[in-house]
Design an enzyme around this catalytic site. Structure first.
Site, PDB file in Angstrom:
ATOM      1  N   PHE A 105       0.810  -1.228   0.000  1.00  0.00           N
ATOM      2  CA  PHE A 105       0.000   0.000   0.000  1.00  0.00           C
ATOM      3  C   PHE A 105       0.840   1.274   0.000  1.00  0.00           C
ATOM      4  O   PHE A 105       0.361   2.333  -0.387  1.00  0.00           O
ATOM      5  CB  PHE A 105      -0.937   0.010   1.237  1.00  0.00           C
ATOM      6  CG  PHE A 105      -0.241   0.432   2.516  1.00  0.00           C
ATOM      7  CD1 PHE A 105      -0.061   1.787   2.807  1.00  0.00           C
ATOM      8  CD2 PHE A 105       0.247  -0.500   3.416  1.00  0.00           C
ATOM      9  CE1 PHE A 105       0.597   2.189   3.972  1.00  0.00           C
ATOM     10  CE2 PHE A 105       0.906  -0.112   4.572  1.00  0.00           C
ATOM     11  CZ  PHE A 105       1.092   1.242   4.844  1.00  0.00           C
ATOM     12  N   LYS A 158      -0.926  -6.684  -9.631  1.00  0.00           N
ATOM     13  CA  LYS A 158      -1.940  -6.862  -8.555  1.00  0.00           C
ATOM     14  C   LYS A 158      -1.572  -5.870  -7.447  1.00  0.00           C
ATOM     15  O   LYS A 158      -0.729  -6.136  -6.598  1.00  0.00           O
ATOM     16  CB  LYS A 158      -1.879  -8.301  -8.042  1.00  0.00           C
ATOM     17  CG  LYS A 158      -3.139  -8.824  -7.362  1.00  0.00           C
ATOM     18  CD  LYS A 158      -3.624  -8.051  -6.180  1.00  0.00           C
ATOM     19  CE  LYS A 158      -2.857  -8.312  -4.913  1.00  0.00           C
ATOM     20  NZ  LYS A 158      -3.227  -7.374  -3.815  1.00  0.00           N
ATOM     21  N   GLU A 214      -5.003  -3.928  -2.215  1.00  0.00           N
ATOM     22  CA  GLU A 214      -6.446  -3.652  -2.208  1.00  0.00           C
ATOM     23  C   GLU A 214      -6.782  -2.418  -1.373  1.00  0.00           C
ATOM     24  O   GLU A 214      -7.887  -1.891  -1.442  1.00  0.00           O
ATOM     25  CB  GLU A 214      -7.228  -4.886  -1.733  1.00  0.00           C
ATOM     26  CG  GLU A 214      -6.952  -5.351  -0.301  1.00  0.00           C
ATOM     27  CD  GLU A 214      -5.725  -6.257  -0.159  1.00  0.00           C
ATOM     28  OE1 GLU A 214      -4.726  -6.043  -0.876  1.00  0.00           O
ATOM     29  OE2 GLU A 214      -5.770  -7.160   0.701  1.00  0.00           O
ATOM     30  N   SER A 231       5.225  -7.052   3.416  1.00  0.00           N
ATOM     31  CA  SER A 231       5.797  -7.399   4.724  1.00  0.00           C
ATOM     32  C   SER A 231       6.579  -8.724   4.632  1.00  0.00           C
ATOM     33  O   SER A 231       6.344  -9.530   3.728  1.00  0.00           O
ATOM     34  CB  SER A 231       4.670  -7.502   5.746  1.00  0.00           C
ATOM     35  OG  SER A 231       3.681  -8.383   5.255  1.00  0.00           O
ATOM     36  N   CYS A 263       9.699   1.692   3.525  1.00  0.00           N
ATOM     37  CA  CYS A 263      10.613   0.580   3.839  1.00  0.00           C
ATOM     38  C   CYS A 263      12.029   1.105   4.039  1.00  0.00           C
ATOM     39  O   CYS A 263      12.882   0.399   4.551  1.00  0.00           O
ATOM     40  CB  CYS A 263      10.580  -0.449   2.738  1.00  0.00           C
ATOM     41  SG  CYS A 263      11.170   0.213   1.199  1.00  0.00           S
ATOM     42  N   GLU A 290       9.186  -4.164  13.090  1.00  0.00           N
ATOM     43  CA  GLU A 290       8.971  -3.052  12.155  1.00  0.00           C
ATOM     44  C   GLU A 290       7.738  -2.289  12.635  1.00  0.00           C
ATOM     45  O   GLU A 290       6.627  -2.816  12.606  1.00  0.00           O
ATOM     46  CB  GLU A 290       8.745  -3.590  10.742  1.00  0.00           C
ATOM     47  CG  GLU A 290       8.469  -2.492   9.746  1.00  0.00           C
ATOM     48  CD  GLU A 290       8.249  -3.005   8.327  1.00  0.00           C
ATOM     49  OE1 GLU A 290       7.612  -4.055   8.148  1.00  0.00           O
ATOM     50  OE2 GLU A 290       8.701  -2.325   7.390  1.00  0.00           O
TER      51      GLU A 290
END
Ligand code: NAD
Length: 488
Positions: A148, A172, A175, A225, A280, A381
């Protein structure tokens, strides 16, 4: 209500009955819905890509890149509206959204050099009258599954290289943020790519599993992740696919006593709090060495508390929201946990006021000093605007701490000593290293590296690694004896 649809075989389709609400995290408002593709819909997209492959592969690379040149121009022309979409669905600031789009466009530009980057090796006379050479050929259908936090940039670490090399492709997106790729695919349509070369499939785990299992998909690029990256890596391998899976991160930065305090604290503050810490490459742990602790802490608190937090579309805002209410609760509770493990809360960003901050998923910059390097939070994280500080006495101990984390995405050092910088560069066990740089984000012509639990695979995204990932090598050894040739 706005609906994020699939783009398959050159057409916008809305087969799936399953839908998910999409939320503007900066306002906690529903902005639309996204289709969650079934296995059958994923199959439909793969068939479209598979059918487009033979003629796309046979299209000369010099012609394939003409579509990318057009796409680059369209992305440049539409950067404002694309950036607004990113900000609305992802919560970051408009400047950050434009920044990620620029990095996306850089990858299109680099991939336009594919006619040269796909060139290979040729050895004449490996034996008398025999030549040997290597050809790079595309794999077929490939796919990416993306997170995301950079809805506009991350698909471009892969997509332009995949199609420039002659593969056909499926994207893809996450969502949680499907609308950015809707707009990008409208531009892909306008650029005139042949039907089936690029396909968009929306969805969650069910769609991902269908991609992983599909026999016609030859290569998977994943960013997300670490637990999911590990799953993607092992499942892809099980189904015989080539895979590159980039995972999570917890990036440390070392400050030596000889670093410039004001410049360093400003850079670190931007690195920790950019995109509300949901990067990240965000700095998460600051390791002060020796007397740098006394010099730095006030300056770091000062820079952090001056950040203007608010709705990303407001021009003066420097830090936006977190992605979901659930993520906000998780980050808030990790602050408590770090304190329970011995940390000292020196700046608490959980105290909010004002209608905007109370309506979206916000947290202001937070700083925890004396983080316990043996605690659980040091290894976790956080993915929020939280800086943890650890103070120790030597560079050797600082590097040990850098190398004791489970992740290996990036690490930086701030110093004016060349030999300390070299020692760090040599010994740090991370794939990206910054020297007097807060966010060591590689340009598109370098691989986006990452080690240990931050990456599963061997070839990374971007640059030459991407060309190797999206091609398979064929070695040809040939002999043309003179006596076999017809006489003219
Ligand atoms: P995520 O792992 O939840 O989701 C990533 C993608 O995987 C999405 O498309 C999602 O639909 C899919 N997915 C989620 N759970 C799945 C499951 N159980 N099975 C199959 N597919 C699944 O990640 P996120 O929350 O969207 O993104 C944040 C994470 O991404 C952070 O950990 C961050 O560090 C990481 N990230 C890493 C890099 C990098 O370069 N290493 C870059 C950006 C983000």
């Amino acid at each position: 209500m706005k609906l994020a649809r699939n783009y398959i075989d050159g057409q916008w389709v809305t087969q799936s009955s399953q839908r998910l609400k999409v939320v503007d995290p900066g306002k906690d408002e529903i902005i639309g819905e996204v289709v969650l593709s079934s296995e059958e819909e994923v199959h439909h997209a793969v068939i479209s890509a598979q059918s487009a492959f033979p003629s796309w592969r046979a299209t000369p690379a010099t012609e394939r890149i003409q579509y990318l040149f057009k796409l680059k121009v369209l992305l440049d022309e539409n950067i404002e509206s694309l950036a607004r979409t990113i900000t609305i669905e992802c919560g970051k600031t408009i400047a950050e959204s434009k920044g990620e789009l620029k990095r996306a466009i850089e990858n299109v530009e680099v991939a336009c050099g594919i006619p040269m980057m796909m060139q290979s090796e040729f050895s004449e006379d490996i034996s008398s009258g025999i030549d040997e050479f290597m050809i790079r050929q595309p794999l077929g259908v490939a796919a990416c599954i993306t997170p995301f936090n950079f809805p506009g940039m991350i698909p471009f670490w892969f997509l332009p290289y995949a199609v420039a090399c002659g593969n056909t492709y499926l994207v893809k997106p996450s969502e949680k943020v499907p609308f950015t790729m809707q707009k990008v695919f409208e531009l892909i349509e306008e650029a005139g790519f042949p039907k089936g070369v690029l396909n968009l499939v929306n969805g969650g785990k069910e769609s991902v599993d269908a991609i992983l299992r599909h026999p016609q998909i030859k290569a998977i690029s994943f960013v997300g992740s670490s637990d999911v990256a590990q799953y993607i890596y092992s499942e892809s391998a099980k189904y015989g696919k080539r895979v590159q899976a980039q995972g999570g991160a917890k990036n440390p930065v070392i400050i030596l006593p000889d670093a410039d305090i004001d410049v360093t604290s400003k850079i670190i503050s931007d690195s920790v709090y950019g995109c509300a810490g949901q990067r990240c490459l965000a700095t998460s742990t600051v390791i002060t060495v020796g007397e740098s602790k006394a010099k730095m802490i006030d300056s770091l608190i000062d820079s952090a508390s001056n950040k203007i937090v608010g709705y990303g579309l407001d021009e003066n805002v420097e830090m936006g929201s977190l992605i979901t209410e659930e993520s906000k609760k998780r980050v808030y509770s990790l602050v408590d946990k770090s304190i329970a493990e011995g940390g000292k809360l020196v700046l608490d960003g959980r105290k909010l006021s004002g209608s905007i901050l109370m309506s979206g998923y916000y947290m202001k910059p937070t700083i925890i000093a004396d983080v316990n390097p043996d605690g659980e939070v040091f290894q976790t994280e956080i993915f929020g605007p939280v800086m943890g500080i650890i103070s120790i006495e030597t560079i050797e101990d600082a590097i040990k701490i850098v190398n004791s984390g489970r992740y290996g995405n990036a690490a930086s050092i701030f110093t004016s000593s060349g030999s300390s910088a070299r020692k760090f560069r040599y010994e740090a066990n991370t794939g990206n290293v910054g020297i007097n740089i807060g966010i060591a984000a590689p340009m598109a012509f370098f691989p986006f590296s990452g080690w240990r639990e931050s990456f599963y695979g061997d070839l990374h995204g971007q640059g030459k690694h991407a060309v190797e990932f999206f091609t398979q090598t064929k070695v040809v050894i040939e002999r043309w004896p003179k006596e076999w040739s017809r006489k003219f």
